[in-house]
Write an enzyme that holds these catalytic residues in place. Structure first.
Site, PDB file in Angstrom:
ATOM      1  N   ASP A  53     -75.812  11.302 -82.505  1.00  0.00           N
ATOM      2  CA  ASP A  53     -76.028  11.366 -81.055  1.00  0.00           C
ATOM      3  C   ASP A  53     -77.169  12.264 -80.614  1.00  0.00           C
ATOM      4  O   ASP A  53     -77.533  12.253 -79.441  1.00  0.00           O
ATOM      5  CB  ASP A  53     -74.745  11.839 -80.359  1.00  0.00           C
ATOM      6  CG  ASP A  53     -74.454  13.298 -80.633  1.00  0.00           C
ATOM      7  OD1 ASP A  53     -74.336  14.073 -79.665  1.00  0.00           O
ATOM      8  OD2 ASP A  53     -74.336  13.674 -81.806  1.00  0.00           O
ATOM      9  N   GLU A  83     -68.315  19.379 -79.356  1.00  0.00           N
ATOM     10  CA  GLU A  83     -69.224  20.178 -80.161  1.00  0.00           C
ATOM     11  C   GLU A  83     -68.449  21.411 -80.615  1.00  0.00           C
ATOM     12  O   GLU A  83     -68.105  22.275 -79.804  1.00  0.00           O
ATOM     13  CB  GLU A  83     -70.455  20.587 -79.354  1.00  0.00           C
ATOM     14  CG  GLU A  83     -71.339  19.432 -78.940  1.00  0.00           C
ATOM     15  CD  GLU A  83     -72.133  18.845 -80.094  1.00  0.00           C
ATOM     16  OE1 GLU A  83     -72.489  19.617 -81.018  1.00  0.00           O
ATOM     17  OE2 GLU A  83     -72.400  17.633 -80.082  1.00  0.00           O
ATOM     18  N   ASP A 109     -70.096  16.104 -84.786  1.00  0.00           N
ATOM     19  CA  ASP A 109     -69.889  16.558 -83.413  1.00  0.00           C
ATOM     20  C   ASP A 109     -70.394  15.533 -82.408  1.00  0.00           C
ATOM     21  O   ASP A 109     -71.526  15.035 -82.502  1.00  0.00           O
ATOM     22  CB  ASP A 109     -70.602  17.881 -83.179  1.00  0.00           C
ATOM     23  CG  ASP A 109     -69.971  19.034 -83.958  1.00  0.00           C
ATOM     24  OD1 ASP A 109     -68.903  18.836 -84.564  1.00  0.00           O
ATOM     25  OD2 ASP A 109     -70.560  20.133 -83.954  1.00  0.00           O
ATOM     26  N   LYS A 161     -79.731  15.519 -93.639  1.00  0.00           N
ATOM     27  CA  LYS A 161     -79.071  14.256 -93.301  1.00  0.00           C
ATOM     28  C   LYS A 161     -79.867  13.064 -93.828  1.00  0.00           C
ATOM     29  O   LYS A 161     -79.310  12.131 -94.415  1.00  0.00           O
ATOM     30  CB  LYS A 161     -78.884  14.154 -91.787  1.00  0.00           C
ATOM     31  CG  LYS A 161     -77.910  15.174 -91.217  1.00  0.00           C
ATOM     32  CD  LYS A 161     -77.706  14.979 -89.726  1.00  0.00           C
ATOM     33  CE  LYS A 161     -76.693  15.972 -89.193  1.00  0.00           C
ATOM     34  NZ  LYS A 161     -76.295  15.693 -87.802  1.00  0.00           N
ATOM     35  N   ARG A 215     -76.820  30.727 -82.181  1.00  0.00           N
ATOM     36  CA  ARG A 215     -75.447  30.492 -81.730  1.00  0.00           C
ATOM     37  C   ARG A 215     -74.438  31.182 -82.630  1.00  0.00           C
ATOM     38  O   ARG A 215     -73.467  31.786 -82.164  1.00  0.00           O
ATOM     39  CB  ARG A 215     -75.179  28.985 -81.671  1.00  0.00           C
ATOM     40  CG  ARG A 215     -75.931  28.278 -80.560  1.00  0.00           C
ATOM     41  CD  ARG A 215     -75.728  26.781 -80.591  1.00  0.00           C
ATOM     42  NE  ARG A 215     -76.345  26.191 -81.774  1.00  0.00           N
ATOM     43  CZ  ARG A 215     -76.283  24.900 -82.086  1.00  0.00           C
ATOM     44  NH1 ARG A 215     -75.616  24.063 -81.299  1.00  0.00           N
ATOM     45  NH2 ARG A 215     -76.876  24.447 -83.156  1.00  0.00           N
ATOM     46  N   ASN A 221     -81.224  15.912 -83.883  1.00  0.00           N
ATOM     47  CA  ASN A 221     -81.038  16.268 -85.286  1.00  0.00           C
ATOM     48  C   ASN A 221     -80.680  15.059 -86.154  1.00  0.00           C
ATOM     49  O   ASN A 221     -80.790  15.111 -87.380  1.00  0.00           O
ATOM     50  CB  ASN A 221     -79.929  17.328 -85.384  1.00  0.00           C
ATOM     51  CG  ASN A 221     -79.879  18.010 -86.721  1.00  0.00           C
ATOM     52  OD1 ASN A 221     -80.905  18.327 -87.303  1.00  0.00           O
ATOM     53  ND2 ASN A 221     -78.668  18.226 -87.229  1.00  0.00           N
ATOM     54  N   SER A 275     -72.867  16.948 -91.390  1.00  0.00           N
ATOM     55  CA  SER A 275     -72.811  17.632 -90.104  1.00  0.00           C
ATOM     56  C   SER A 275     -73.621  18.914 -90.112  1.00  0.00           C
ATOM     57  O   SER A 275     -73.570  19.692 -91.075  1.00  0.00           O
ATOM     58  CB  SER A 275     -71.356  17.944 -89.748  1.00  0.00           C
ATOM     59  OG  SER A 275     -71.280  18.736 -88.581  1.00  0.00           O
ATOM     60  N   GLY A 276     -74.334  19.155 -89.019  1.00  0.00           N
ATOM     61  CA  GLY A 276     -74.955  20.445 -88.800  1.00  0.00           C
ATOM     62  C   GLY A 276     -73.955  21.471 -88.318  1.00  0.00           C
ATOM     63  O   GLY A 276     -74.309  22.625 -88.088  1.00  0.00           O
ATOM     64  N   ASP A 313     -72.873  11.558 -88.344  1.00  0.00           N
ATOM     65  CA  ASP A 313     -72.785  12.879 -87.764  1.00  0.00           C
ATOM     66  C   ASP A 313     -71.325  13.128 -87.366  1.00  0.00           C
ATOM     67  O   ASP A 313     -70.530  12.192 -87.270  1.00  0.00           O
ATOM     68  CB  ASP A 313     -73.703  12.928 -86.535  1.00  0.00           C
ATOM     69  CG  ASP A 313     -73.654  14.244 -85.800  1.00  0.00           C
ATOM     70  OD1 ASP A 313     -73.637  15.298 -86.469  1.00  0.00           O
ATOM     71  OD2 ASP A 313     -73.611  14.227 -84.554  1.00  0.00           O
TER      72      ASP A 313
END
Length: 301
Positions: free
Chosen positions: A249, A105, A98, A230, A141, A252, A185-186, A96
């Site tokens: 972390d 983030e 962030d 992922k 967001r 997700n 990464s999301g 990941d």
């Protein structure tokens, strides 16, 4: 080592370990029903392996109750419990970005530029805890960022994004022995692609922010990169999942952490920590090299 024992415990704390800690860990393991066979230093004072035989149910994440018992026995020491392997070095790293490979983030930092950080950060935290569907949280967001100039993305990255200590050493050292390295990464390509290049990842996948006339539209390209993406990236890399190391972390990241032969929760939310083989709570990303039995003399970068 793999012929002599069935379990390996690695203790890691920068400059803070001693032989007395190895003896204490041996006592804790013995109380848990295992037979200590001795210990070996990976880097004296920083990382050591305790070799064990028997008494553990390694079908449970992190070796059942032994990990918790060891974490309770030490202050500021990271613990990994894993089956002993003749070859500990993994052939695939899926990570990941962030709050894992970088210290922030990105979407929260972008929102800060727009004066919307509290609203966006609250959605981020809920999503990381698994309280909100990731896709819904992402769209909510990103919508708040509509109208932001595209050049703000680079400005934000340069001003706010910092690599997590040990990130470059981890990735470049693993690439040095031939491992595949993938940043999934999301977050957004505007951040993930430069970050991946700086650290040394061979591949990167992330979400694309849409824009028109130099401003963000408040939308993200489909399909989005999410938890399923992922996990699929790990399973589709052409490397057996047992040979993979995954680190993240948040909620997700749980599917890829659970799919990997060694799944690591890094300074993580409780759900991710519970799902992982180990939770790195104190150290930086160099701990993932120690977890693979690699001392400083073999680090790259």
């Amino acid at each position: 080592m793999g012929r002599d024992s069935d379990t390996l415990v690695t203790l890691m704390a920068e400059g803070a370990l001693s032989d007395a800690d190895a003896r204490l860990a041996s006592d804790v393991a013995r109380a848990a029903g295992a037979e200590p066979l001795g210990w070996d230093w990976i880097d004296r004072g920083c990382a050591l392996d305790l070799r064990l035989r028997g008494g553990l149910d390694l079908r449970l994440r992190g070796g059942g109750g032994l990990r918790a018992a060891l974490e309770d026995a030490f202050e500021a020491v990271d613990v990994i419990v894993q089956p002993a392997r003749a070859q500990r070095r993994r052939s695939l790293l899926v990570a990941d970005m962030d709050s894992t490979m970088i210290t922030c983030e990105c979407i929260d930092e972008l929102a800060d530029y727009a004066g919307l950080k509290p609203q966006v950060a609250a959605i981020t935290e809920a999503a990381m805890r698994g309280e909100l569907d990731f896709a819904d949280a992402l769209h909510a967001r990103v919508k708040l960022l509509a109208g932001m100039p595209v050049e703000t993305l680079d400005a934000c990255r340069l001003a706010r994004v910092r690599l997590t200590p040990g990130a470059t050493r981890l990735v470049r050292t693993m690439r040095g022995w031939g491992a595949q390295t993938l940043l999934v990464s999301g977050g957004f390509t505007a951040f993930a692609e430069p970050v991946a290049a700086e650290i040394g990842f061979a591949e990167v996948r992330a979400n694309v922010l849409l824009h028109e006339n130099g401003r963000l539209t408040g939308e993200v390209a489909e399909p989005i990169v999410d938890a399923a993406t992922k996990r699929a990236a790990l399973l589709g890399a052409g490397v057996p999942a047992a040979e993979a190391l995954a680190v993240g972390d948040g909620a997700n990241d749980i599917p890829m952490i659970e799919a990997a032969g060694l799944g690591i929760a890094f300074h993580a939310k409780p759900r991710a920590a519970a799902a992982a083989d180990a939770a790195i709570r104190f150290g930086d990303l160099r701990t993932l090299l120690w977890a693979q039995g690699v001392g400083r003399g073999d680090w790259v970068g």
